[in-house]
Motif scaffolding. Structure first.
Motif, mmCIF file in Angstrom:
data_model
loop_
_atom_site.group_PDB
_atom_site.id
_atom_site.type_symbol
_atom_site.label_atom_id
_atom_site.label_comp_id
_atom_site.label_asym_id
_atom_site.label_seq_id
_atom_site.Cartn_x
_atom_site.Cartn_y
_atom_site.Cartn_z
ATOM 1 N N ALA A 1 43.817 40.203 40.543
ATOM 2 C CA ALA A 1 42.851 41.118 41.336
ATOM 3 C C ALA A 1 43.371 42.070 42.128
ATOM 4 C CB ALA A 1 42.043 40.063 42.303
ATOM 5 N N PRO A 2 42.968 43.274 41.862
ATOM 6 C CA PRO A 2 43.543 44.428 42.894
ATOM 7 C C PRO A 2 43.612 43.891 44.348
ATOM 8 C CG PRO A 2 41.546 45.143 41.550
ATOM 9 C CD PRO A 2 41.580 43.426 41.439
ATOM 10 N N ASP A 3 44.720 44.367 44.751
ATOM 11 C CA ASP A 3 44.976 44.342 46.351
ATOM 12 C C ASP A 3 45.021 42.870 46.693
ATOM 13 O OD1 ASP A 3 45.322 47.117 46.326
ATOM 14 O OD2 ASP A 3 42.980 47.253 46.548
ATOM 15 N N GLU A 4 44.997 41.838 46.068
ATOM 16 C CA GLU A 4 45.013 40.548 46.292
ATOM 17 C C GLU A 4 46.116 39.710 45.714
ATOM 18 O OE1 GLU A 4 40.873 38.672 47.356
ATOM 19 O OE2 GLU A 4 40.324 39.828 45.595
ATOM 20 N N PRO A 5 47.218 39.522 46.430
ATOM 21 C CA PRO A 5 48.206 38.761 45.734
ATOM 22 C C PRO A 5 47.953 37.354 45.427
ATOM 23 C CG PRO A 5 48.589 38.996 48.517
ATOM 24 C CD PRO A 5 47.271 39.588 47.933
ATOM 25 N N ASP A 6 48.353 37.014 44.256
ATOM 26 C CA ASP A 6 48.230 35.550 43.823
ATOM 27 C C ASP A 6 46.676 35.407 43.589
ATOM 28 O OD1 ASP A 6 49.669 33.940 42.506
ATOM 29 O OD2 ASP A 6 50.003 32.572 44.210
ATOM 30 N N VAL A 7 45.870 36.155 43.184
ATOM 31 C CA VAL A 7 44.566 36.015 42.836
ATOM 32 C C VAL A 7 44.359 36.618 41.392
ATOM 33 C CG1 VAL A 7 42.091 36.379 43.465
ATOM 34 C CG2 VAL A 7 43.799 35.846 45.376
ATOM 35 N N PHE A 8 43.515 35.610 40.841
ATOM 36 C CA PHE A 8 43.456 36.459 39.336
ATOM 37 C C PHE A 8 41.973 36.231 38.873
ATOM 38 C CE2 PHE A 8 47.592 34.636 39.855
ATOM 39 C CZ PHE A 8 48.271 35.548 39.298
ATOM 40 N N LEU A 9 41.426 37.110 37.988
ATOM 41 C CA LEU A 9 40.030 37.042 37.441
ATOM 42 C C LEU A 9 40.130 36.720 35.989
ATOM 43 C CD1 LEU A 9 39.169 40.428 39.069
ATOM 44 C CD2 LEU A 9 38.866 38.074 39.999
ATOM 45 N N ILE A 10 39.155 35.911 35.791
ATOM 46 C CA ILE A 10 39.089 35.558 34.300
ATOM 47 C C ILE A 10 37.811 35.869 33.835
ATOM 48 C CG2 ILE A 10 38.696 33.484 32.818
ATOM 49 C CD1 ILE A 10 40.213 31.676 34.537
ATOM 50 N N ARG A 11 37.725 36.655 32.830
ATOM 51 C CA ARG A 11 36.752 37.461 32.196
ATOM 52 C C ARG A 11 35.776 36.646 31.575
ATOM 53 N NH1 ARG A 11 35.050 42.584 31.491
ATOM 54 N NH2 ARG A 11 33.710 43.218 29.907
ATOM 55 N N ASP A 12 34.455 36.716 31.624
ATOM 56 C CA ASP A 12 33.497 35.818 30.989
ATOM 57 C C ASP A 12 33.595 36.316 29.493
ATOM 58 O OD1 ASP A 12 31.387 34.591 29.787
ATOM 59 O OD2 ASP A 12 30.029 35.050 31.405
ATOM 60 N N PRO A 13 34.073 35.231 28.652
ATOM 61 C CA PRO A 13 34.223 35.630 27.265
ATOM 62 C C PRO A 13 33.020 35.988 26.475
ATOM 63 C CG PRO A 13 34.289 33.065 27.634
ATOM 64 C CD PRO A 13 34.153 33.748 29.096
ATOM 65 N N HIS A 14 31.665 35.840 27.011
ATOM 66 C CA HIS A 14 30.664 36.073 26.425
ATOM 67 C C HIS A 14 30.078 37.552 26.827
ATOM 68 C CE1 HIS A 14 30.401 31.822 26.993
ATOM 69 N NE2 HIS A 14 30.023 31.543 25.861
ATOM 70 N N VAL A 15 30.673 38.098 27.569
ATOM 71 C CA VAL A 15 30.433 39.631 27.769
ATOM 72 C C VAL A 15 30.606 40.304 26.935
ATOM 73 C CG1 VAL A 15 30.748 41.491 29.289
ATOM 74 C CG2 VAL A 15 30.597 39.311 30.214
ATOM 75 N N ASP A 16 29.818 41.468 26.264
ATOM 76 C CA ASP A 16 30.059 42.229 25.228
ATOM 77 C C ASP A 16 31.259 43.091 25.400
ATOM 78 O OD1 ASP A 16 28.254 45.031 23.868
ATOM 79 O OD2 ASP A 16 30.122 44.224 23.198
ATOM 80 N N GLU A 17 32.312 43.152 24.587
ATOM 81 C CA GLU A 17 33.751 43.998 24.906
ATOM 82 C C GLU A 17 33.422 45.467 24.625
ATOM 83 O OE1 GLU A 17 35.885 40.831 26.396
ATOM 84 O OE2 GLU A 17 36.754 42.844 26.027
ATOM 85 N N GLY A 18 32.373 45.468 23.989
ATOM 86 C CA GLY A 18 32.151 46.934 23.796
ATOM 87 C C GLY A 18 31.818 47.897 25.078
ATOM 88 N N ASN A 19 31.288 46.867 26.059
ATOM 89 C CA ASN A 19 30.806 47.665 27.319
ATOM 90 C C ASN A 19 31.775 47.825 28.536
ATOM 91 O OD1 ASN A 19 28.223 48.087 26.247
ATOM 92 N ND2 ASN A 19 27.436 46.220 26.844
ATOM 93 N N ARG A 20 33.080 47.255 28.032
ATOM 94 C CA ARG A 20 33.965 47.084 29.146
ATOM 95 C C ARG A 20 34.529 48.684 29.792
ATOM 96 N NH1 ARG A 20 39.508 43.896 28.362
ATOM 97 N NH2 ARG A 20 38.105 42.392 28.503
ATOM 98 N N ASP A 21 34.596 49.382 28.940
ATOM 99 C CA ASP A 21 35.124 50.793 29.321
ATOM 100 C C ASP A 21 33.962 51.881 29.740
ATOM 101 O OD1 ASP A 21 37.548 50.079 29.127
ATOM 102 O OD2 ASP A 21 37.740 50.419 27.071
#
Length: 297
Positions: free
Chosen positions: A81-101
């Motif tokens: 996670a940005p600016d948060e030490p030792d915090v992590f974000l797990i992406r939802d695997p059902h989200v369309d990867e084509g929309n990530r960017d």
């Protein structure tokens, strides 16, 4: 299996959300372990078990360490996670990867024609926040109490207790698709408490009715119409005085209505003093709506 783990997590987490200050260590650890096993099993099937003993699931600490390590692997779906030490974000695997960017245009660059003629903006990525640092700290607290540890100088110090930040980090895990039972459990417990309180209200109202007698009950009913604030030019949607569901007198004075607009009041009977809560009024209204739909279909 994950359904049972998610249910166990939700039951324990809701209890902790209500009160984490009284002998909650075992409950916290049960909630955390079940949540982490469900998440890891969903994301990386088999990684929730010990390699040397596949029938045995890992405890919370190695599961948190595993999630932290996954952030270093390309394509794992985990990022710091940005600016948060030792915090992590797990992406939802059902989200369309084509929309990530895909980036949304700024408000200054968007015209009204573009808003109504073009495609709707893509929602941001759904991610589960895993505050590994805070959750590991919570384990330090829970395990010291559960194992009755008193080491060195700590024996003379006040024991550490679970803090609200520990509970918040636990509740945040419910965002993961393998869990998601928290809101349902909260609603169930809320309704259960409301029903128990309503039963006590009815019992007390019945005793009041017996104590005051029929003559006093009729006197109170006659006075109720003058005491009740019904519809007026300033409040045309206020409810008229209604029949009390406990004593049967036209003396139930509502100070609010149900959320569905079925004209089920929450308030107090001016004869037996039965009080109906907004939760019970909403529950009755939902039943009425279901019955109406059933008859219509």
């Amino acid at each position: 299996m994950n359904h049972r783990r998610a249910r166990t997590y939700a039951v324990c987490a809701v209890k902790l959300d209500e009160d984490h200050t009284d002998a909650a260590e075992g409950t916290y650890e049960a909630a955390l372990t079940n949540a982490l096993v469900a998440i890891v099993a969903s994301e990386w099937a088999g990684a929730e078990n010990y390699p040397q003993n596949p029938s045995r699931t890992k405890s919370a600490e190695p599961l948190l360490t595993l999630i932290r390590g996954k952030a270093k692997e390309v394509g794992s779906g985990v990022r710091p996670a940005p600016d948060e030490p030792d915090v992590f974000l797990i992406r939802d695997p059902h989200v369309d990867e084509g929309n990530r960017d895909v980036e949304e245009p700024s408000a200054a660059e968007t015209s009204w024609d573009d808003i109504f003629s073009g495609p709707w903006p893509t929602a941001g990525p759904c991610e589960t926040r895993v505050d590994v640092g805070t959750l590991l700290d919570a384990l330090v607290v829970t395990q010291a109490v559960r194992h009755a540890r008193e080491d060195g100088e700590e024996a003379d110090e006040a024991p550490r207790l679970l803090e609200r930040r520990h509970v918040e980090a636990l509740l945040a895990l419910d965002s993961h698709p393998s869990l998601g039972f928290l809101a349902m459990e909260q609603e169930g417990r809320y309704e259960d408490v409301a029903q128990k309180q309503d039963a006590l209200e009815r019992e007390q109202a019945g005793r009041t009715l017996e104590r005051i007698g029929e003559e006093e009950a009729h006197r109170r009913e006659a006075a109720a119409a003058d005491l009740h604030y019904g519809p007026s030019p300033d409040d045309p949607y206020a409810l008229e005085i209604q029949e009390c569901p406990v004593c049967g007198y036209e003396a139930f004075s509502s100070d609010g209505g149900d959320e569905l607009g079925m004209r089920v009041g929450s308030g107090e009977c001016l004869v037996c003093h039965y009080r109906r809560s907004p939760a019970i009024a909403n529950d009755i209204a939902r039943e009425m709506e279901w019955e109406r739909r059933w008859e219509r279909d």
